[in-house]
Design a protein around this motif. Structure first.
Motif, PDB file in Angstrom:
ATOM      1  N   ARG A   1       0.833  -1.208   0.000  1.00 28.76           N
ATOM      2  CA  ARG A   1       0.000   0.000   0.000  1.00 28.76           C
ATOM      3  C   ARG A   1       0.868   1.259   0.000  1.00 28.76           C
ATOM      4  NH1 ARG A   1      -3.360   0.758   4.445  1.00 28.76           N
ATOM      5  NH2 ARG A   1      -1.930  -0.569   5.609  1.00 28.76           N
ATOM      6  N   PHE A   2       2.113   1.123   0.429  1.00 22.46           N
ATOM      7  CA  PHE A   2       3.000   2.289   0.516  1.00 22.46           C
ATOM      8  C   PHE A   2       4.288   2.037  -0.277  1.00 22.46           C
ATOM      9  CE2 PHE A   2       0.327   2.233   4.321  1.00 22.46           C
ATOM     10  CZ  PHE A   2      -0.261   3.485   4.230  1.00 22.46           C
ATOM     11  N   PRO A   3       4.175   1.932  -1.616  1.00 23.31           N
ATOM     12  CA  PRO A   3       5.338   1.574  -2.432  1.00 23.31           C
ATOM     13  C   PRO A   3       6.447   2.627  -2.411  1.00 23.31           C
ATOM     14  CG  PRO A   3       3.474   2.188  -3.831  1.00 23.31           C
ATOM     15  CD  PRO A   3       2.952   2.115  -2.441  1.00 23.31           C
ATOM     16  N   ALA A   4       6.132   3.849  -1.996  1.00 21.25           N
ATOM     17  CA  ALA A   4       7.151   4.913  -1.973  1.00 21.25           C
ATOM     18  C   ALA A   4       8.335   4.504  -1.091  1.00 21.25           C
ATOM     19  CB  ALA A   4       6.542   6.219  -1.455  1.00 21.25           C
ATOM     20  N   LEU A   5       8.036   3.758  -0.054  1.00 22.45           N
ATOM     21  CA  LEU A   5       9.099   3.328   0.850  1.00 22.45           C
ATOM     22  C   LEU A   5      10.098   2.414   0.140  1.00 22.45           C
ATOM     23  CD1 LEU A   5       9.595   3.929   3.766  1.00 22.45           C
ATOM     24  CD2 LEU A   5       8.129   2.006   4.404  1.00 22.45           C
ATOM     25  N   GLY A   6       9.575   1.503  -0.683  1.00 23.38           N
ATOM     26  CA  GLY A   6      10.445   0.607  -1.447  1.00 23.38           C
ATOM     27  C   GLY A   6      11.243   1.373  -2.496  1.00 23.38           C
ATOM     28  N   LEU A   7      10.587   2.370  -3.124  1.00 22.69           N
ATOM     29  CA  LEU A   7      11.295   3.175  -4.142  1.00 22.69           C
ATOM     30  C   LEU A   7      12.474   3.903  -3.515  1.00 22.69           C
ATOM     31  CD1 LEU A   7       8.276   4.852  -6.018  1.00 22.69           C
ATOM     32  CD2 LEU A   7       9.770   3.011  -6.885  1.00 22.69           C
ATOM     33  N   ALA A   8      12.260   4.427  -2.316  1.00 20.59           N
ATOM     34  CA  ALA A   8      13.332   5.183  -1.654  1.00 20.59           C
ATOM     35  C   ALA A   8      14.484   4.261  -1.275  1.00 20.59           C
ATOM     36  CB  ALA A   8      12.781   5.892  -0.420  1.00 20.59           C
ATOM     37  N   ARG A   9      14.156   3.065  -0.774  1.00 21.43           N
ATOM     38  CA  ARG A   9      15.253   2.168  -0.379  1.00 21.43           C
ATOM     39  C   ARG A   9      16.059   1.739  -1.614  1.00 21.43           C
ATOM     40  NH1 ARG A   9      17.032  -0.182   4.321  1.00 21.43           N
ATOM     41  NH2 ARG A   9      15.158   0.023   5.567  1.00 21.43           N
ATOM     42  N   THR A  10      15.363   1.473  -2.714  1.00 20.97           N
ATOM     43  CA  THR A  10      16.068   1.093  -3.937  1.00 20.97           C
ATOM     44  C   THR A  10      16.931   2.251  -4.439  1.00 20.97           C
ATOM     45  OG1 THR A  10      14.247  -0.366  -4.481  1.00 20.97           O
ATOM     46  CG2 THR A  10      15.736   0.163  -6.279  1.00 20.97           C
ATOM     47  N   ALA A  11      16.390   3.463  -4.380  1.00 24.08           N
ATOM     48  CA  ALA A  11      17.160   4.643  -4.826  1.00 24.08           C
ATOM     49  C   ALA A  11      18.422   4.796  -3.981  1.00 24.08           C
ATOM     50  CB  ALA A  11      16.298   5.903  -4.738  1.00 24.08           C
ATOM     51  N   LEU A  12      18.294   4.547  -2.682  1.00 23.99           N
ATOM     52  CA  LEU A  12      19.468   4.661  -1.807  1.00 23.99           C
ATOM     53  C   LEU A  12      20.493   3.579  -2.146  1.00 23.99           C
ATOM     54  CD1 LEU A  12      21.051   5.773   0.587  1.00 23.99           C
ATOM     55  CD2 LEU A  12      19.566   4.457   2.123  1.00 23.99           C
ATOM     56  N   ARG A  13      20.015   2.345  -2.365  1.00 22.99           N
ATOM     57  CA  ARG A  13      20.940   1.242  -2.702  1.00 22.99           C
ATOM     58  C   ARG A  13      21.653   1.519  -4.017  1.00 22.99           C
ATOM     59  NH1 ARG A  13      16.939  -3.565  -1.287  1.00 22.99           N
ATOM     60  NH2 ARG A  13      17.297  -3.568   0.957  1.00 22.99           N
ATOM     61  N   GLU A  14      20.894   2.010  -5.014  1.00 23.85           N
ATOM     62  CA  GLU A  14      21.501   2.267  -6.328  1.00 23.85           C
ATOM     63  C   GLU A  14      22.413   3.485  -6.265  1.00 23.85           C
ATOM     64  OE1 GLU A  14      18.396   2.406  -9.260  1.00 23.85           O
ATOM     65  OE2 GLU A  14      17.945   0.271  -9.016  1.00 23.85           O
ATOM     66  N   GLY A  15      22.086   4.433  -5.417  1.00 20.77           N
ATOM     67  CA  GLY A  15      22.950   5.596  -5.181  1.00 20.77           C
ATOM     68  C   GLY A  15      23.053   6.507  -6.394  1.00 20.77           C
ATOM     69  N   GLY A  16      24.198   7.163  -6.557  1.00 19.48           N
ATOM     70  CA  GLY A  16      24.411   8.083  -7.684  1.00 19.48           C
ATOM     71  C   GLY A  16      23.367   9.178  -7.690  1.00 19.48           C
ATOM     72  N   ALA A  17      22.714   9.326  -8.866  1.00 21.64           N
ATOM     73  CA  ALA A  17      21.734  10.398  -9.019  1.00 21.64           C
ATOM     74  C   ALA A  17      20.346  10.004  -8.516  1.00 21.64           C
ATOM     75  CB  ALA A  17      21.646  10.778 -10.495  1.00 21.64           C
ATOM     76  N   LYS A  18      20.156   8.711  -8.207  1.00 21.45           N
ATOM     77  CA  LYS A  18      18.791   8.218  -7.937  1.00 21.45           C
ATOM     78  C   LYS A  18      18.072   8.928  -6.787  1.00 21.45           C
ATOM     79  CE  LYS A  18      18.520   5.207 -11.274  1.00 21.45           C
ATOM     80  NZ  LYS A  18      17.533   5.306 -12.367  1.00 21.45           N
ATOM     81  N   PRO A  19      18.728   9.155  -5.649  1.00 16.99           N
ATOM     82  CA  PRO A  19      17.996   9.849  -4.583  1.00 16.99           C
ATOM     83  C   PRO A  19      17.541  11.255  -4.998  1.00 16.99           C
ATOM     84  CG  PRO A  19      19.880   8.694  -3.669  1.00 16.99           C
ATOM     85  CD  PRO A  19      20.026   8.632  -5.168  1.00 16.99           C
ATOM     86  N   ALA A  20      18.367  11.975  -5.769  1.00 13.67           N
ATOM     87  CA  ALA A  20      17.979  13.321  -6.227  1.00 13.67           C
ATOM     88  C   ALA A  20      16.787  13.235  -7.175  1.00 13.67           C
ATOM     89  CB  ALA A  20      19.165  14.014  -6.914  1.00 13.67           C
TER      90      ALA A  20
END
Ligand code: NAD
Ligand code: MG
Length: 388
Positions: A304-323
């Motif tokens: 129900r709250f997929p944003a949390l998964g998107l953020a964790r993946t962005a952090l793991r992938e790093g680089g420009a993803k969190p921005a």
């Protein structure tokens, strides 16, 4: 506090800015206010400037200069306007600066304050999400003290043994779960902006309130915690705690767990940063554990709250993803608040932008801001496809 301290508040007219001024109002003789800044609301900024008498008041919107100047005529408060003036205000030499602008609009002012090497109280989490490595490097280079204002990070800061970071096994970030914690996916699909900003425990600005409803706020806070504390992403866990009494916890190698508790009132973490390294009195509600009775905990629901998964993946992938995550989210939250797309579309558009845009890692603030601009353009295009 033994000496008078000079302070600047970036984003003075917002929820965090006003809470900061509320604390200062109770101890006016201890503070000299260098600058107050705001984005667009001239009347609100002028009113604060008239009552708090900073040396300088800065409105972000250039065209608002004449209105601010006229509103402050005869007060002795200097009026300025524009982005460059806001950045200059951040570097105007205050001992302590509150960064409470919302969004990456606050990034350059935050960097300017960090380069000055004094104390920065950071509420503006989007800056750290977009440019965490650059910000922490700037703080280390100048010797600036970076104090987290966000209640969870402030809690961790109070519990984290900075002299022995390797003894920390895990950080547990608590999340209230927001207004839709118990709603079905179907009901969330129909959620209105008014429902999304009605947070059960905290009174906050509109953007962070929507982020709390999607749990993107906790996703941004995961990335924020990663930059503020020397532990790996895998050592940061998120637990839903609906009462918002425990603001976060730190687990040590020996199994000890330290937590910080308090009423859900932002003036408590702000007061911690304002008085740091001392403590100040506040009139905030005292914790009444017997009245609260029970504290509950749940695992977050990633479906129900997929944003949390998107953020964790962005952090793991790093680089420009969190921005990219942050910029896309800022655009779609604004679109949702204007009823241009539905609540569940927020995370799906952010996911789409993350999947379609993959630039190299930024190595300067200008590169971060260029990625931010591109991600906003892509998100705005994607959001434009929705019509409710
Ligand atoms: P808010 O919307 O109430 O206030 C935002 C402030 O930023 C206002 O003073 C506004 O004038 C200014 N601003 C907005 N756009 C600007 C621009 N382009 N240029 C210059 N100034 C601009 O927001 P808030 O709830 O006070 O949150 C501020 C920050 O603190 C956010 O990053 C938020 O995530 C973080 N935060 C807030 C809370 C809370 O309880 N409100 C808690 C934790 C963290
Ligand atoms: Mg928080």
């Amino acid at each position: 506090m033994s000496e008078r301290r000079s302070v600047t508040i970036l984003g003075a007219t917002g929820s965090v800015g006003r809470s900061t001024l509320d604390l200062i109002a109770g101890e006016r003789d201890k503070y000299d206010i260098v600058a107050l800044t705001a984005g667009r609301d001239v009347a609100a900024l002028a009113e604060l400037a008239r009552s708090f008498r900073p040396q300088l008041a800065v409105i972000g919107e250039e065209a608002a200069y004449p209105a601010l100047r006229d509103a402050l005529a005869g007060t002795g408060v200097e009026a300025q306007a524009g982005e460059a003036a806001t950045i200059d205000a951040a570097g105007a030499g205050a001992d302590w600066t509150m960064a409470a602008i919302v969004g990456t609009a606050g990034l350059k002012p935050v960097m300017r304050a960090l380069e000055d090497g004094r104390t920065l109280a950071l509420a503006n989490k989007e800056a750290l999400v977009s440019a965490g490595a650059l910000m922490t490097r700037a703080a280390a280079a100048s010797g600036a003290t970076l104090l987290p204002v966000d209640s969870e990070h402030n809690a961790i800061y109070q519990c984290f043994d900075r002299a022995h970071p390797t003894s920390v096994r895990r950080i547990i970030l608590t999340a209230s779960g927001g207004p839709f914690r118990c709603r079905s996916l179907e009901a969330m699909r129909r959620a209105t902006p008014a429902e999304a900003v009605a947070h059960p425990n905290w009174s906050m600005g509109a953007k962070i309130s929507v982020d709390s409803a999607t749990l993107m706020n906790k996703g941004l806070e995961l990335i924020e915690a990663y930059h503020l504390f020397p532990v790996g992403e895998e050592a940061i866990e998120i637990v839903v705690h609906p009462q918002s009494v425990i603001h976060s916890l730190v687990e040590y190698a020996d199994g000890s767990v330290l937590a910080q508790l308090g009423a859900p009132d932002m003036r408590i973490p702000i007061a911690y940063t304002l008085a740091w390294p001392e403590r100040m009195e506040t009139k905030c509600e005292r914790l009444d554990l017997v009245r609260i009775g029970t504290l509950g905990f749940e695992a977050p629901d990633l479906e129900r709250f997929p944003a949390l998964g998107l953020a964790r993946t962005a952090l793991r992938e790093g680089g420009a993803k969190p921005a990219i995550l942050n910029a896309a989210n800022e655009i779609v939250v604004a679109a949702f608040l204007e009823s241009r797309l539905g609540f569940l579309d927020i995370a799906s558009v952010v996911g789409e932008v993350l999947a379609s845009y993959d630039p190299d890692a930024p190595s300067s603030i200008d590169e971060v801001l260029e990625i931010d601009r591109q991600a906003r353009r892509i998100a705005a295009d994607a959001a434009g496809k929705f019509s409710l």
